[in-house]
Design a protein around this motif. Structure first.
Motif, PDB file in Angstrom:
ATOM      1  N   THR A 218       4.748  63.272  -3.987  1.00  0.00           N
ATOM      2  CA  THR A 218       5.866  62.467  -3.825  1.00  0.00           C
ATOM      3  C   THR A 218       6.993  61.936  -5.207  1.00  0.00           C
ATOM      4  OG1 THR A 218       4.711  60.136  -5.072  1.00  0.00           O
ATOM      5  CG2 THR A 218       4.084  60.816  -2.347  1.00  0.00           C
ATOM      6  N   THR A 219       6.169  62.639  -5.849  1.00  0.00           N
ATOM      7  CA  THR A 219       7.603  62.439  -7.424  1.00  0.00           C
ATOM      8  C   THR A 219       7.683  64.114  -8.079  1.00  0.00           C
ATOM      9  OG1 THR A 219       6.636  61.055  -8.380  1.00  0.00           O
ATOM     10  CG2 THR A 219       7.759  61.868  -9.473  1.00  0.00           C
ATOM     11  N   PRO A 220       9.522  64.465  -8.175  1.00  0.00           N
ATOM     12  CA  PRO A 220       9.240  65.592  -8.286  1.00  0.00           C
ATOM     13  C   PRO A 220       9.477  66.242  -9.227  1.00  0.00           C
ATOM     14  CG  PRO A 220      11.152  64.399  -8.498  1.00  0.00           C
ATOM     15  CD  PRO A 220      10.269  64.093  -7.883  1.00  0.00           C
ATOM     16  N   PRO A 221       8.442  67.225  -9.447  1.00  0.00           N
ATOM     17  CA  PRO A 221       8.412  67.516 -11.126  1.00  0.00           C
ATOM     18  C   PRO A 221       9.920  67.884 -11.993  1.00  0.00           C
ATOM     19  CG  PRO A 221       8.909  69.831  -9.889  1.00  0.00           C
ATOM     20  CD  PRO A 221       9.071  68.658  -8.599  1.00  0.00           C
ATOM     21  N   ARG A 222       9.704  67.153 -13.793  1.00  0.00           N
ATOM     22  CA  ARG A 222      10.009  67.067 -14.760  1.00  0.00           C
ATOM     23  C   ARG A 222      10.729  68.289 -14.898  1.00  0.00           C
ATOM     24  NH1 ARG A 222       9.113  62.746 -18.796  1.00  0.00           N
ATOM     25  NH2 ARG A 222      11.408  64.084 -19.398  1.00  0.00           N
ATOM     26  N   GLU A 223      12.092  68.845 -15.033  1.00  0.00           N
ATOM     27  CA  GLU A 223      12.481  69.569 -16.025  1.00  0.00           C
ATOM     28  C   GLU A 223      12.486  69.846 -17.520  1.00  0.00           C
ATOM     29  OE1 GLU A 223      16.506  70.492 -15.347  1.00  0.00           O
ATOM     30  OE2 GLU A 223      16.297  70.341 -12.681  1.00  0.00           O
ATOM     31  N   LYS A 224      12.987  70.449 -17.728  1.00  0.00           N
ATOM     32  CA  LYS A 224      12.220  71.750 -19.663  1.00  0.00           C
ATOM     33  C   LYS A 224      12.887  69.883 -20.380  1.00  0.00           C
ATOM     34  CE  LYS A 224      10.729  75.467 -19.412  1.00  0.00           C
ATOM     35  NZ  LYS A 224      10.968  77.075 -20.453  1.00  0.00           N
ATOM     36  N   GLY A 225      14.294  69.801 -20.152  1.00  0.00           N
ATOM     37  CA  GLY A 225      15.247  68.433 -20.607  1.00  0.00           C
ATOM     38  C   GLY A 225      14.984  67.106 -20.631  1.00  0.00           C
ATOM     39  N   GLY A 226      14.134  67.020 -19.240  1.00  0.00           N
ATOM     40  CA  GLY A 226      13.380  65.961 -18.852  1.00  0.00           C
ATOM     41  C   GLY A 226      13.799  65.134 -17.750  1.00  0.00           C
ATOM     42  N   ALA A 227      14.621  65.569 -17.088  1.00  0.00           N
ATOM     43  CA  ALA A 227      15.613  65.068 -15.791  1.00  0.00           C
ATOM     44  C   ALA A 227      14.471  65.357 -14.594  1.00  0.00           C
ATOM     45  CB  ALA A 227      16.218  65.875 -15.606  1.00  0.00           C
ATOM     46  N   THR A 228      14.493  64.885 -13.665  1.00  0.00           N
ATOM     47  CA  THR A 228      13.840  65.924 -12.267  1.00  0.00           C
ATOM     48  C   THR A 228      14.305  66.406 -11.403  1.00  0.00           C
ATOM     49  OG1 THR A 228      14.140  63.910 -10.967  1.00  0.00           O
ATOM     50  CG2 THR A 228      11.939  63.045 -12.585  1.00  0.00           C
TER      51      THR A 228
END
Length: 230
Positions: A218-228
């Motif tokens: 249910t939760t999208p993965p985070r990008e390297k910068g910290g955002a999802t």
């Protein structure tokens, strides 16, 4: 225009604000719970030393007893909502886990607990640690502490002194009973608590795994910068 002196209720401080300084409860309430957890962390190496090196039954049983008491007090504080901060809750879990691992190692070393059963305790911890990378990929550090894991830890804590007593009753205690009967009673209750504790530990691991799976779905993965990522 109404002001504070004129008695405008919208501008008057609440009764709770006059009774205690703002934020004082948040600072003071978790302190006792954290102290109890730190005491359990201190007892862990004491148990290892008393059981495996010094072979001091008095110190070992005292450490087992104090661990049970501090765990009960921690649970009572949580029910009273005095230690609800996340850091204090995690410290409680870490302290109980470290003590359980130390006591399991000590009892295995003196041939009280067979290695196939003793191995189930650290393997459960390995299963929990294996979930951390997946949780971090979704921006979650830890899952909420499950009550089942707390009950499991208490069952194991209660089993340790009984199993230890059953190992050494003829030499240390005079209960007015036949040694064989005293040993059987201590072993029966000790193993009942221990096996229930291990069963509940692994049951809680299954529940944690299910929660982690739902989170991954249910939760999208985070990008390297910290955002999802959407």
């Amino acid at each position: 225009m109404p002001n504070r002196r004129s008695g405008d209720p919208r501008l008057q401080p609440g009764r709770d604000a006059r009774r205690r300084p703002r934020g004082s409860a948040d600072r003071n309430q978790p302190v006792l719970g954290k102290l109890l957890s730190i005491l359990r962390l201190v007892y862990a190496p004491v148990v290892l030393w008393a059981v495996m090196i010094a072979e001091d039954d008095t110190i070992a049983l005292s450490a087992f007893g104090l661990a049970i008491v501090t765990d009960l007090l921690d649970s009572w504080l949580n029910r009273k909502q005095l230690g609800r901060r996340r850091s204090g809750e995690l410290l409680d879990v870490v302290a109980s886990t470290v003590f359980v691992l130390a006591a399991t190692l000590a009892l295995w070393q003196i041939d009280v607990m067979p290695w196939p059963i003793a191995l189930l305790v650290p393997l459960r911890l390995v299963g929990l640690l294996a979930m951390i990378p997946a949780l971090r990929s979704r921006g979650v550090r830890t899952l909420p502490v499950h009550l089942l894991g707390k009950v499991a830890a208490f069952c194991l804590l209660a089993s340790f002194p009984l199993l230890y007593l059953s190992h050494d009753i003829p030499e240390t205690l005079d209960l007015g009973l036949e040694p064989s009967l005293a040993i059987q009673v201590a072993q029966a209750f000790g193993w009942a608590f221990a096996l229930w504790g291990i069963l509940l530990l692994w049951w809680s691991l299954v529940l944690y795994a299910q929660e982690a799976r739902r989170l991954m779905a249910t939760t999208p993965p985070r990008e390297k910068g910290g955002a999802t990522r959407a």
